[in-house]
Design a protein around this motif. Structure first.
Motif, PDB file in Angstrom:
ATOM      1  N   VAL A 179     -18.215 -75.172   5.451  1.00 52.49           N
ATOM      2  CA  VAL A 179     -18.289 -74.801   6.194  1.00 52.49           C
ATOM      3  C   VAL A 179     -17.178 -75.067   6.830  1.00 52.49           C
ATOM      4  O   VAL A 179     -16.456 -75.858   6.945  1.00 52.49           O
ATOM      5  CB  VAL A 179     -19.770 -75.470   7.556  1.00 52.49           C
ATOM      6  CG1 VAL A 179     -19.122 -74.652   8.601  1.00 52.49           C
ATOM      7  CG2 VAL A 179     -20.556 -75.326   7.222  1.00 52.49           C
ATOM      8  N   PRO A 180     -16.405 -73.739   7.308  1.00 48.82           N
ATOM      9  CA  PRO A 180     -14.386 -73.615   7.630  1.00 48.82           C
ATOM     10  C   PRO A 180     -14.262 -74.516   8.732  1.00 48.82           C
ATOM     11  O   PRO A 180     -15.242 -74.741   9.398  1.00 48.82           O
ATOM     12  CB  PRO A 180     -14.070 -72.541   7.923  1.00 48.82           C
ATOM     13  CG  PRO A 180     -15.339 -71.941   7.454  1.00 48.82           C
ATOM     14  CD  PRO A 180     -16.941 -72.438   7.305  1.00 48.82           C
ATOM     15  N   ASN A 181     -13.881 -75.621   8.587  1.00 45.91           N
ATOM     16  CA  ASN A 181     -12.655 -76.272   9.546  1.00 45.91           C
ATOM     17  C   ASN A 181     -13.865 -77.819   9.402  1.00 45.91           C
ATOM     18  O   ASN A 181     -14.456 -77.893  11.552  1.00 45.91           O
ATOM     19  CB  ASN A 181     -12.464 -76.046  11.086  1.00 45.91           C
ATOM     20  CG  ASN A 181     -11.220 -74.283  10.426  1.00 45.91           C
ATOM     21  OD1 ASN A 181     -10.218 -74.960  10.474  1.00 45.91           O
ATOM     22  ND2 ASN A 181     -11.660 -72.998  11.199  1.00 45.91           N
ATOM     23  N   SER A 182     -14.132 -78.031   8.932  1.00 48.68           N
ATOM     24  CA  SER A 182     -15.333 -78.776   9.726  1.00 48.68           C
ATOM     25  C   SER A 182     -16.139 -79.718   7.883  1.00 48.68           C
ATOM     26  O   SER A 182     -14.947 -79.343   6.677  1.00 48.68           O
ATOM     27  CB  SER A 182     -16.278 -78.304   9.728  1.00 48.68           C
ATOM     28  OG  SER A 182     -17.495 -78.028   8.786  1.00 48.68           O
TER      29      SER A 182
ATOM     30  N   VAL B  44     -23.521 -71.178  -4.725  1.00 47.52           N
ATOM     31  CA  VAL B  44     -23.597 -70.829  -3.460  1.00 47.52           C
ATOM     32  C   VAL B  44     -21.828 -70.452  -2.629  1.00 47.52           C
ATOM     33  O   VAL B  44     -21.477 -70.909  -2.683  1.00 47.52           O
ATOM     34  CB  VAL B  44     -24.904 -72.011  -3.235  1.00 47.52           C
ATOM     35  CG1 VAL B  44     -22.819 -72.838  -2.213  1.00 47.52           C
ATOM     36  CG2 VAL B  44     -25.070 -72.170  -1.140  1.00 47.52           C
ATOM     37  N   VAL B  45     -22.490 -69.801  -1.478  1.00 49.13           N
ATOM     38  CA  VAL B  45     -21.658 -68.876  -1.135  1.00 49.13           C
ATOM     39  C   VAL B  45     -22.007 -68.702   0.809  1.00 49.13           C
ATOM     40  O   VAL B  45     -22.962 -68.418   1.198  1.00 49.13           O
ATOM     41  CB  VAL B  45     -20.744 -67.514  -1.155  1.00 49.13           C
ATOM     42  CG1 VAL B  45     -20.491 -67.690  -2.810  1.00 49.13           C
ATOM     43  CG2 VAL B  45     -21.551 -66.603  -1.247  1.00 49.13           C
ATOM     44  N   LEU B  46     -20.449 -68.932   1.658  1.00 48.66           N
ATOM     45  CA  LEU B  46     -21.043 -68.376   2.893  1.00 48.66           C
ATOM     46  C   LEU B  46     -20.416 -67.401   3.817  1.00 48.66           C
ATOM     47  O   LEU B  46     -19.706 -67.000   2.692  1.00 48.66           O
ATOM     48  CB  LEU B  46     -20.411 -69.122   4.215  1.00 48.66           C
ATOM     49  CG  LEU B  46     -20.728 -70.810   3.973  1.00 48.66           C
ATOM     50  CD1 LEU B  46     -20.080 -71.796   4.700  1.00 48.66           C
ATOM     51  CD2 LEU B  46     -22.319 -71.031   4.440  1.00 48.66           C
ATOM     52  N   ALA B  47     -21.716 -66.314   3.611  1.00 47.20           N
ATOM     53  CA  ALA B  47     -21.590 -64.746   3.814  1.00 47.20           C
ATOM     54  C   ALA B  47     -20.807 -64.581   5.530  1.00 47.20           C
ATOM     55  O   ALA B  47     -20.148 -63.735   5.818  1.00 47.20           O
ATOM     56  CB  ALA B  47     -22.370 -63.752   3.360  1.00 47.20           C
ATOM     57  N   ALA B  48     -20.677 -66.234   6.180  1.00 43.41           N
ATOM     58  CA  ALA B  48     -20.625 -65.640   7.581  1.00 43.41           C
ATOM     59  C   ALA B  48     -20.909 -67.465   8.207  1.00 43.41           C
ATOM     60  O   ALA B  48     -21.476 -67.790   7.522  1.00 43.41           O
ATOM     61  CB  ALA B  48     -21.596 -64.626   8.492  1.00 43.41           C
TER      62      ALA B  48
ATOM     63  N   ASN C 227      -9.653 -78.055   0.994  1.00 39.69           N
ATOM     64  CA  ASN C 227      -9.986 -77.252   2.795  1.00 39.69           C
ATOM     65  C   ASN C 227      -8.790 -76.305   3.362  1.00 39.69           C
ATOM     66  O   ASN C 227      -8.360 -76.408   2.060  1.00 39.69           O
ATOM     67  CB  ASN C 227      -9.426 -79.194   4.016  1.00 39.69           C
ATOM     68  CG  ASN C 227      -8.476 -79.595   4.122  1.00 39.69           C
ATOM     69  OD1 ASN C 227      -8.154 -79.103   2.412  1.00 39.69           O
ATOM     70  ND2 ASN C 227      -8.409 -80.771   4.594  1.00 39.69           N
ATOM     71  N   GLU C 228      -8.814 -76.503   4.198  1.00 36.46           N
ATOM     72  CA  GLU C 228      -7.944 -75.559   4.987  1.00 36.46           C
ATOM     73  C   GLU C 228      -6.531 -75.539   3.819  1.00 36.46           C
ATOM     74  O   GLU C 228      -5.711 -74.706   3.930  1.00 36.46           O
ATOM     75  CB  GLU C 228      -7.925 -74.991   6.474  1.00 36.46           C
ATOM     76  CG  GLU C 228      -9.053 -74.255   6.409  1.00 36.46           C
ATOM     77  CD  GLU C 228     -10.380 -74.737   6.776  1.00 36.46           C
ATOM     78  OE1 GLU C 228     -11.103 -74.049   6.982  1.00 36.46           O
ATOM     79  OE2 GLU C 228     -10.326 -76.382   6.446  1.00 36.46           O
ATOM     80  N   SER C 229      -6.099 -76.580   5.004  1.00 34.25           N
ATOM     81  CA  SER C 229      -4.645 -76.912   4.501  1.00 34.25           C
ATOM     82  C   SER C 229      -4.788 -77.560   2.672  1.00 34.25           C
ATOM     83  O   SER C 229      -3.241 -78.664   2.812  1.00 34.25           O
ATOM     84  CB  SER C 229      -4.200 -78.280   5.069  1.00 34.25           C
ATOM     85  OG  SER C 229      -5.146 -79.107   5.641  1.00 34.25           O
ATOM     86  N   SER C 230      -5.790 -77.765   2.073  1.00 38.42           N
ATOM     87  CA  SER C 230      -5.815 -78.056   0.619  1.00 38.42           C
ATOM     88  C   SER C 230      -5.155 -79.592   0.637  1.00 38.42           C
ATOM     89  O   SER C 230      -4.398 -79.714  -0.826  1.00 38.42           O
ATOM     90  CB  SER C 230      -4.582 -77.367  -0.416  1.00 38.42           C
ATOM     91  OG  SER C 230      -5.284 -75.658  -0.118  1.00 38.42           O
ATOM     92  N   ASP C 231      -5.772 -80.816   1.652  1.00 43.20           N
ATOM     93  CA  ASP C 231      -4.827 -82.328   1.417  1.00 43.20           C
ATOM     94  C   ASP C 231      -6.701 -82.453   1.415  1.00 43.20           C
ATOM     95  O   ASP C 231      -5.794 -84.073   1.367  1.00 43.20           O
ATOM     96  CB  ASP C 231      -4.595 -82.071   2.351  1.00 43.20           C
ATOM     97  CG  ASP C 231      -4.823 -81.868   4.167  1.00 43.20           C
ATOM     98  OD1 ASP C 231      -5.667 -81.461   4.313  1.00 43.20           O
ATOM     99  OD2 ASP C 231      -4.206 -82.123   4.688  1.00 43.20           O
ATOM    100  N   THR C 232      -7.526 -82.483   1.263  1.00 41.69           N
ATOM    101  CA  THR C 232      -8.910 -82.750   1.078  1.00 41.69           C
ATOM    102  C   THR C 232      -9.818 -82.038  -0.366  1.00 41.69           C
ATOM    103  O   THR C 232      -9.816 -80.739  -0.199  1.00 41.69           O
ATOM    104  CB  THR C 232      -9.294 -83.376   2.295  1.00 41.69           C
ATOM    105  OG1 THR C 232      -8.492 -83.727   3.837  1.00 41.69           O
ATOM    106  CG2 THR C 232     -11.224 -83.773   2.387  1.00 41.69           C
TER     107      THR C 232
END
Length: 352
Positions: A26-29, A68-72, A315-320
């Protein structure tokens, strides 16, 4: 600024009762949704004080959940060896739609960068594209033979979208990789990686190998293919983890890495969004992560992980890095690269 793989540190090691076959974040989590060998989807917040997986309910899959993917943010889509795609309400953890998608085992799902299209590949050797919102099949295509050169059933293990969503790559058991234009389904390229296919005719009469992981570079120019080298005894993954990097539009192999440090199967690949490194991961009992320079083909850094890894998420910043696999979920963090001395001096001079 790119993350520095040499600063990789394992920060979480969470035991789970089953084998996690696939993961979506789940984005940002730190919330992960993973498919499992117990035929279920589970959700876990790895940053909770005491992370515990919670199973989704309702009538779900009848076999291993392999994609598995997140469509929303509140919609997950899963695929399984049972050939079904299932749409789920994440908040309620209940299914909302089922589609009989493939006649044979589904091996992997991915979603386009814009979140509108899901791609599935299966052992019927078809790649199918689906409307992520409605579940409608948009198109299907294949360039993969159903049998290997030694008359064993082949498998379609791998699929990847390019970063801009324009292209899709599919890879099979014998190392044949096809590249498609996503909007039309037209084939626009092929590469061959036959060195990752092993046939063992006498003792056991079966074969192993194939293109298990695929990834496009951020600029679409390169295509990485992951698997395993030639195996002496196919009942053991006793061969080097193998990654090849192609200029797919020219059909040319640029780099080939047979990783003697880790005799294992490469299951997943990911490029750094800045194009500074290519990450591969997989396992054979224990697991590993290896970072390679796409420019030179040389190893930047590699580490052992405590389980066979089936899939990764960044993650979004590719550091995790979040890795799921055999009875464990592992979180690794790596820091930003230090500025070079020359750059630091230039910045200091500019600030005077």
């Amino acid at each position: 600024m790119a993350s520095d793989p040499s600063k990789l540190q394992k920060t979480k090691d969470i035991g789970i009762p089953s084998i996690a076959m696939c993961v979506a974040r789940v984005p940002n989590s730190g919330r992960l949704i993973f498919g499992s060998s117990d035929f279920k989807l589970h959700e876990i917040d790895v940053f909770a004080e005491k992370p515990q997986p919670t199973a989704f309910g309702g009538e779900g899959h009848q076999s291993y959940v392999t994609g598995v993917v997140l469509a929303a943010p509140n919609i997950a889509v899963s695929g399984s060896y049972d050939g079904q795609l299932i749409w789920w309400d994440v908040e309620k953890r209940e299914p909302t739609r089922k589609v009989k998608a493939h006649e044979l085992w589904i091996r992997r799902l991915i979603i386009s960068p814009d979140g509108k299209t899901i791609a599935s590949v299966a052992d019927d050797m078809q790649c199918k594209l689906w409307n992520a919102e409605t579940g409608e099949m948009l198109r299907q295509f294949s360039d993969h033979k159903p049998m290997t050169p030694h008359d064993f059933p082949s498998m379609l293990h791998a699929v990847a979208f390019s970063a801009d969503g324009k292209f899709i790559a599919t890879g099979d058991k014998v190392g044949h990789v096809a590249v498609w234009e996503a909007t039309s389904g037209s084939k626009v390229g092929t590469v061959e990686a036959p060195g990752r296919y092993t046939w063992d005719p006498k003792p056991r009469r079966h074969s192993i190998g194939g293109s298990r992981g695929l990834a496009f570079s951020p600029d679409n120019k390169l295509l990485a293919v992951g698997g395993i080298g030639q195996i002496g005894n196919i009942d053991h993954l006793d061969a080097p983890a193998r990654v090849e990097i192609f200029d797919w539009q020219k059909g040319e192999r640029k780099h080939e890495l047979n990783n003697d440090k880790f005799k294992a199967l490469v299951e997943d690949l990911a490029f750094d969004p800045a194009g500074q490194w290519l990450l591969s991961s997989g396992g054979a009992g224990d697991g590993f992560v290896t970072f390679v320079s796409p420019e030179t083909g040389k190893v930047i850094h590699q580490d052992k992980l405590p389980m066979h890894v089936h899939q990764l998420a960044l993650n979004e910043s590719s550091d995790t890095l979040f890795a799921v696999g055999h009875h464990k979920i592992v979180v690794c963090e790596f820091k930003m690269a230090e500025p070079t001395a020359a750059k630091s001096e230039a910045e200091q001079a500019g600030g005077k």
